[in-house]
Design an enzyme around this catalytic site. Structure first.
Site, PDB file in Angstrom:
ATOM      1  N   ASP A   1       0.781  -0.969  -0.284  1.00  0.00           N
ATOM      2  CA  ASP A   1      -0.185   0.109   0.115  1.00  0.00           C
ATOM      3  C   ASP A   1       0.921   1.597  -0.168  1.00  0.00           C
ATOM      4  O   ASP A   1       2.363   1.195  -0.141  1.00  0.00           O
ATOM      5  CB  ASP A   1      -1.126  -0.289   1.141  1.00  0.00           C
ATOM      6  CG  ASP A   1      -0.325  -0.115   2.286  1.00  0.00           C
ATOM      7  OD1 ASP A   1       1.118  -0.489   2.709  1.00  0.00           O
ATOM      8  OD2 ASP A   1      -1.094  -0.413   3.517  1.00  0.00           O
TER       9      ASP A   1
ATOM     10  N   ASN B   1      -8.138  -2.101  14.423  1.00  0.00           N
ATOM     11  CA  ASN B   1      -8.776  -2.912  14.312  1.00  0.00           C
ATOM     12  C   ASN B   1      -8.833  -4.178  12.866  1.00  0.00           C
ATOM     13  O   ASN B   1      -9.860  -3.969  13.007  1.00  0.00           O
ATOM     14  CB  ASN B   1      -9.397  -1.728  13.840  1.00  0.00           C
ATOM     15  CG  ASN B   1      -8.586  -1.242  12.076  1.00  0.00           C
ATOM     16  OD1 ASN B   1      -7.600  -1.919  11.855  1.00  0.00           O
ATOM     17  ND2 ASN B   1      -9.468  -0.046  11.653  1.00  0.00           N
TER      18      ASN B   1
ATOM     19  N   HIS C   1      -7.177  -3.754  10.423  1.00  0.00           N
ATOM     20  CA  HIS C   1      -6.716  -4.333   9.135  1.00  0.00           C
ATOM     21  C   HIS C   1      -5.343  -4.626   8.268  1.00  0.00           C
ATOM     22  O   HIS C   1      -4.917  -4.969   8.946  1.00  0.00           O
ATOM     23  CB  HIS C   1      -6.866  -2.942   8.703  1.00  0.00           C
ATOM     24  CG  HIS C   1      -6.271  -1.670   9.107  1.00  0.00           C
ATOM     25  ND1 HIS C   1      -6.126  -0.783  10.030  1.00  0.00           N
ATOM     26  CD2 HIS C   1      -4.622  -1.689   8.321  1.00  0.00           C
ATOM     27  CE1 HIS C   1      -4.935  -0.089   9.876  1.00  0.00           C
ATOM     28  NE2 HIS C   1      -3.850  -1.229   9.444  1.00  0.00           N
TER      29      HIS C   1
ATOM     30  N   GLU D   1      -9.356  -2.475   5.231  1.00  0.00           N
ATOM     31  CA  GLU D   1     -10.202  -1.856   6.433  1.00  0.00           C
ATOM     32  C   GLU D   1     -11.612  -2.477   7.088  1.00  0.00           C
ATOM     33  O   GLU D   1     -12.095  -2.923   6.206  1.00  0.00           O
ATOM     34  CB  GLU D   1     -10.784  -0.366   6.790  1.00  0.00           C
ATOM     35  CG  GLU D   1      -9.570   0.576   6.449  1.00  0.00           C
ATOM     36  CD  GLU D   1      -8.565   0.985   7.866  1.00  0.00           C
ATOM     37  OE1 GLU D   1      -8.637   0.078   8.654  1.00  0.00           O
ATOM     38  OE2 GLU D   1      -8.002   2.693   8.296  1.00  0.00           O
TER      39      GLU D   1
HETATM   40  C1  GLP Z   1      -0.573   0.794   8.891  1.00  0.00           C
HETATM   41  C2  GLP Z   1      -0.065  -0.377   7.229  1.00  0.00           C
HETATM   42  C3  GLP Z   1      -0.062  -1.526   7.562  1.00  0.00           C
HETATM   43  C4  GLP Z   1       0.469  -1.898   9.244  1.00  0.00           C
HETATM   44  C5  GLP Z   1      -0.392  -1.199   9.969  1.00  0.00           C
HETATM   45  C6  GLP Z   1       0.047  -1.925  11.618  1.00  0.00           C
HETATM   46  O1  GLP Z   1      -2.470   0.855   8.574  1.00  0.00           O
HETATM   47  N1  GLP Z   1      -1.144  -0.095   6.279  1.00  0.00           N
HETATM   48  O2  GLP Z   1       0.332  -2.240   6.930  1.00  0.00           O
HETATM   49  O3  GLP Z   1       0.407  -3.486   9.837  1.00  0.00           O
HETATM   50  O4  GLP Z   1      -0.077   0.594   9.821  1.00  0.00           O
HETATM   51  O5  GLP Z   1       1.234  -0.567  11.765  1.00  0.00           O
HETATM   52  P1  GLP Z   1       2.715  -0.304  12.683  1.00  0.00           P
HETATM   53  O6  GLP Z   1       3.445  -2.271  12.441  1.00  0.00           O
HETATM   54  O7  GLP Z   1       3.316   0.037  13.092  1.00  0.00           O
HETATM   55  O8  GLP Z   1       1.733  -1.227  13.975  1.00  0.00           O
END
Ligand code: GLP
Length: 241
Positions: A62, A128, A130, A135
């Site tokens: 993404d 949440n 995702h 989402e």
């Molecule tokens: C973002 C990214 C995800 C990631 C999530 C959690 O939303 N798009 O790919 O898994 O954050 O991030 P973190 O690893 O910093 O908790």
């Protein structure tokens, strides 16, 4: 879906790096990659190995809509900082956050995925449930698209930005079905703030309301956790290594 729990995120990341090594040397060519703080240690470990990714392809999950690759908060910048500056891949793809033609961008990206079927997909998880930016409510058959971020996700990702107003509200994301097409999926989750999402993902019903719960239906998916992220699981649910 197998679940492995480690004493801490370093040991867990080390195990994930072993999986990457094992799959690379057995001929894996296409890696689906994730951003976020969770895979940072894994990427650091990989850059310190002798692994050669020069024949491999990386396809990122993404990118924030509206951010240029040289913006320090973009996922393109993140990937260069944490992985690609240390390990050269043959090819690297990430959605172009500056393309305002969403139809063009998403169909291009779907073509890239179709032409480069993902062998190993690495994932983190949002609070949440995702993954990528799929989402809650994301259709289970979704492909790459421009998504609106939930306020929960905007709030969670706010820590990387100077203020909440700077956090993009939209992103290009590979879809649920694009990710589920990978031959193998490895999800990482660390810290108590992820424990609830992990519990719903691993033990709850498979539902679009918890996008990661669909991993239960993948034939080759694993979740790698530290103790804190596993706190709402029963010890009989997982293996410790
Ligand atoms: C973002 C990214 C995800 C990631 C999530 C959690 O939303 N798009 O790919 O898994 O954050 O991030 P973190 O690893 O910093 O908790």
């Amino acid at each position: 879906m197998d679940i492995y729990v480690f004493n801490n995120d370093y040991e867990a990341s080390q195990y994930a790096a072993d999986i990457v090594r094992e799959t690379l040397v057995s001929g894996t060519e296409v890696f689906g990659l994730a951003t976020g703080s969770t895979p940072e240690k894994l990427y650091k470990i990989l850059t310190e190995t002798d692994l050669d990714f020069s024949q491999a392809t990386a396809i990122n999950l993404d990118e924030y809509y509206g951010l240029a690759p040289d913006n320090e908060q973009s996922y393109a910048y993140f990937m260069h900082k944490y992985l690609f500056s240390g390990k050269k891949f043959g090819n690297f793809y990430i959605p172009n956050g500056l393309n305002t033609n969403a139809e063009e961008e998403t169909s291009n990206y779907d073509n890239i995925i179709e032409n480069n079927p993902i062998d190993l997909q690495l994932l983190g998880i949002g609070v949440n449930g995702h993954f990528g930016f799929n989402e809650p409510g994301s259709p289970l058959d979704s492909k790459t698209r421009l998504v609106d971020l939930t306020s929960e996700t905007i709030q969670a990702n706010r820590r990387f930005f100077n203020s909440i107003d700077e956090v993009p509200t939209q992103a290009y994301s590979m879809g649920v079905s694009s990710v589920m097409g990978a031959k193998r999926i490895v999800m990482l989750a660390f810290g108590e703030q992820k424990a609830k999402a992990v519990q719903m993902t691993a033990k709850g019903p498979v539902t679009a309301e918890v996008p990661a719960s669909i991993l239960q239906t993948h034939s080759n998916s694993i979740i790698i956790l530290d103790q804190a992220a596993a706190q709402f699981l029963d010890p009989s649910d997982y293996q410790t290594l």
